[in-house]
Design a protein around this motif. Sequence first.
Motif, PDB file in Angstrom:
ATOM      1  N   GLU A   1       0.825  -1.200   0.000  1.00 51.36           N
ATOM      2  CA  GLU A   1       0.000   0.000   0.000  1.00 51.36           C
ATOM      3  C   GLU A   1       0.868   1.263   0.000  1.00 51.36           C
ATOM      4  N   LEU A   2       1.977   1.228   0.772  1.00 55.16           N
ATOM      5  CA  LEU A   2       2.834   2.411   0.842  1.00 55.16           C
ATOM      6  C   LEU A   2       3.748   2.513  -0.370  1.00 55.16           C
ATOM      7  N   GLY A   3       3.985   1.386  -1.023  1.00 56.45           N
ATOM      8  CA  GLY A   3       4.878   1.389  -2.177  1.00 56.45           C
ATOM      9  C   GLY A   3       6.341   1.321  -1.782  1.00 56.45           C
ATOM     10  N   ILE A   4       6.640   0.663  -0.661  1.00 51.16           N
ATOM     11  CA  ILE A   4       8.042   0.526  -0.243  1.00 51.16           C
ATOM     12  C   ILE A   4       8.409  -0.952  -0.182  1.00 51.16           C
ATOM     13  N   ALA A   5       9.681  -1.220   0.136  1.00 53.49           N
ATOM     14  CA  ALA A   5      10.145  -2.604   0.167  1.00 53.49           C
ATOM     15  C   ALA A   5       9.700  -3.284   1.465  1.00 53.49           C
ATOM     16  N   TYR A   6       9.413  -4.569   1.352  1.00 55.23           N
ATOM     17  CA  TYR A   6       9.005  -5.403   2.501  1.00 55.23           C
ATOM     18  C   TYR A   6       9.987  -5.267   3.653  1.00 55.23           C
ATOM     19  N   GLU A   7      11.277  -5.217   3.329  1.00 56.76           N
ATOM     20  CA  GLU A   7      12.329  -5.180   4.360  1.00 56.76           C
ATOM     21  C   GLU A   7      12.222  -3.945   5.244  1.00 56.76           C
ATOM     22  N   HIS A   8      11.545  -2.914   4.760  1.00 58.73           N
ATOM     23  CA  HIS A   8      11.461  -1.690   5.560  1.00 58.73           C
ATOM     24  C   HIS A   8      10.244  -1.652   6.474  1.00 58.73           C
ATOM     25  N   VAL A   9       9.516  -2.751   6.516  1.00 57.00           N
ATOM     26  CA  VAL A   9       8.359  -2.804   7.414  1.00 57.00           C
ATOM     27  C   VAL A   9       8.633  -3.862   8.482  1.00 57.00           C
ATOM     28  N   LYS A  10       8.337  -3.502   9.725  1.00 52.22           N
ATOM     29  CA  LYS A  10       8.482  -4.495  10.791  1.00 52.22           C
ATOM     30  C   LYS A  10       7.158  -4.549  11.547  1.00 52.22           C
ATOM     31  N   ALA A  11       6.555  -5.732  11.553  1.00 52.09           N
ATOM     32  CA  ALA A  11       5.264  -5.881  12.232  1.00 52.09           C
ATOM     33  C   ALA A  11       5.463  -6.512  13.599  1.00 52.09           C
TER      34      ALA A  11
END
Lengths: 158, 81, 754
Positions: free
Chosen positions: C494-504
């Motif tokens: 949704e944000l248009g960024i790389a998976y690696e930059h998200v931490k859940a």
Amino acid sequence: MAGVAVSTTINGDSVEYLCQPDETLLEVLRDRLGLTGAKEGCGTGDCGACSVILDGRLVCSCLVLGAEAEGRQVETVEGMAHGEQLHPLQQKFLEHAALQCGICTPGFLIAAKDLLAKNPSPTEEEIRFGLAGNLCRCTGYDKIVRAVQDAANMMRGA
Amino acid sequence: MVEVTLWGSLGRAAGGTNKLDIEAKDIRELFRKLAEQHPGLQPWIDRGIAVSIDGTIYRDTWSKQLPQDAEIFLLPRLAGG
Amino acid sequence: MNFDPRYSTRNFTAVGTRPIRPDGIDKVTGRARYGADFNMAGQLVGRILRSPHAHAKIKKIDTSKAEKLPGVKAVITAADLPDHTNGDAAMYDILDNCMARKKALYDGHAVAAVAAIDARTARQALKLIEVDYEVLAHVTDVDEAMKHGAPLINDAVFTEGLEEKPVKPSNVTKRSQFGHGDVHAGFGHADFVVERSFRTEQTHQGYIEPHACVASANADGTADLWVCTQGHFVYRQHCAQLLGMDASKLRVTSSEIGGGFGGKTHVWAEPVALALSRKAGRPVKLVMTRDEVFRASGPTSATSIDVRIGARKDGTITAAEATLRYSCGPYAGSWAEVGAMTSFACYRLENVKTVGYEVLVNRPKTAAYRAPSAPMAAFAVESAIDELAKMVGMDPVDFRIKNAAQEGTRSSYGPVYGPIGIGPTLEAVKNHPHMKAPLGKNQGRGMACGFWFNFGGQTCTDLNIGMDGSVSLAVGTIDVGGSRASLSLIAAEELGIAYEHVKAVVADTSSLGYNDMTDGSRGTFSTSMATISAARNAIRTLRERAAQMWDISVDDVAWEHGHAVARGEKHGNLGKLSLKEIAAASGTTGGPIAGHSELVADGAGVSFATHICDIEVDPETGATRVLRYTVVQDAGKAVHPTYVEGQYQGGAAQGIGWALNEEYIYGKDGRLQNAGFLDYRIPVCSDLPMIDTQILEIPNPNHPYGVRGVGETSIVPPLAAIANALSNAAGVRMTHIPMSPPRVLAALEAAREG
Ligand code: FES
Ligand code: FES
């Protein structure tokens, strides 16, 4: 009850502890030494979640007394990676999503490590029988078997 | 006015009627009027009733509008695994 | 905030890929902390004393000796858990189940508990508690419990849902009925009718991690609870209500969870641990043993089901009817009702009627288990359907295709279906190479369909963007099998960024608003919806900040591929601002950037699966082996396909265990005989083949990305698929689950003699 003084080697480090004569190795690892990687799924030797390698032999640490580790070599999941470098089995378990909840994973990794040490190129059937002492309720084993096959390939190549 | 079908054990709780005509614009109003007209349903509403509007089940969106010609079923709330 | 949950087609970049999960490293190195892996300073060990009787009045409990044992810090009974439930019958049942108040209602029912300085002292203390029982007649069998004159489990139970209120109490708490048309007339038009009775035995969810918690109650009325649960917000509410405290004063932190499958949707020992901690004034760790897990937590219903289905020569089903009796344990439930709703949900029927009876027995309180109640009903119905197809002389897949429900069909439980996936799964099975593979001696192939409702529910999610442009996503639904990976993918998409930059992460109950639990296959469905909504809110802020940085109107700023883009002629030379650049400037453009979302994710939509399996039966021993297995199921959109496959495979494996081996065995004394993994045998690695999966993607119109719940449906078809395969392999129709070797052998021998 008087404690038993034990000197042993865990993941290559010499360790000393006092434990009760009726305390299991699993209890010692988890409650006295803070090594909670080995899990208690049953406490009766039926699930393999507590698997460790004792002097090169795969055992259920819930069936071994803490005192029995005296003078021996214990390997647990905490000793599988070398610093940042994961063991090929750990890497392949991640890549194949061979874990869902992950509670069985330390036991499977240790059992698979022991299996590959004895048989570096197991068939699917050998893997299935070799890991039959470990229960997993989440995965249906499919991805676990594939991860072990892939890790075996990688380790033979290396 | 919407026509509401009470299903499973709910019909009996409303005194044996399975179909009701109720003037309600959303689920909230529907539940309020149901409880007024059929006090036996109040405990069921408290426990949770699922509302099926044209086949899609809503459990908690009480603001959901009830289209006039929609097919509305009230179902007991389920447990999942 | 107007969030539009409707599906719209899009080209995915992150969703549909298969990255490594964020919690993976901790789980392969042994660092992840599960329920029993947490400790607090000064903590005591809690243990529970359980009734050895299936049914007994508790006349007196003497705890004085236990209290005097050195090292014992607290002993509690039901008297220490006063009733705060205010007439809420369901909560009262939970309270009584946590600690028996007047009667012990099953072997394993908690009657007292202790907290002591170590496990050995706690065990000794349990032995010193004297309970004076008056043993009562018991009943553990569902059919026996319905009989006139059966021992009454609760004499205040008068069957609900009958035409007239009964004059006498019974063990049947409720009757419910579903259906439409006129089955009597329908059977009149049938050329063939199958009529059979089926039984299924009680099974356990069998999660490898026993229930575990650490409770710490403070003198000021606040408390902390660390626990493995499928729903920490629900646990907080239940515990707070049972202990008479404000929910906000109880902080519940969920540990990693070692499997739940419905069994960790329910409090068992947590209120007891809190009560012990309150009394002892110290933290208390309470971990169930495997024996306790089997005897006191979990299980599903045991059932007895009658099915009757009629069809014309051309293969059209004219009428279908089922009567379903489900055991609930000693407390009222709605298990048969759900069974009655799901039984015929796969089919397009003009005349259908199902009736469910909820039956009390002296067994543990029934808890949800993956698609609760559906597998047993599907076993009965799908077995009968197969038999009917044979009578009519049609291929079982074609027979099902002819009668399958479709868009516009009135479902057997009432509503009319929207777009559904039963037809496509059947077509996929028909064309699957598995259906054409050759079979050997003593081998057979079977197939069956399954249905389950999916849930949505209350969901709250926070998305925070750090100054370095990385994103932390705090969710309130427990990750039972990889949802943190899926939700990170959604946020990245949704944000248009790389998976690696998200931490859940899964936030505790004090850090986030209320969330329903992870059940009903809702985890990824609901929380992905909330995550999309939170991300869209964050994007609005990002656009505003970019507008400030450029000093233009926010209406002229669009969001594309992780960048703010200025729109319109006059801004042609402005270029782009990345999320990272906007985040870096956030300190001077208005402070932190975040997106929040609170919503009710409804419209989950129903789910269908069709399975194929090949088995081989050993005519000497009656042992059945699964040789090949294929799952075909609709996922709407598979966010992380590997974990969707994992859900399909895991569900199928649990269904296979249920079909072939797993069952609670009660002795005449009403005691559970096989409360351990040695005698309650779940499938091991060498019992199973690889489990093939085929994911269909028929978008769910009520989710922005088309996602449906995928977690549960796969446990529904295996029971019947295997029974049908056995019938094809050996010519015997098994009507009693599990189809363990002795039962199969008896059937084979009866057939040989017959
Ligand atoms: S805990 Fe040791 S085998 Fe299960
Ligand atoms: S991944 Fe959950 S038990 Fe194996």
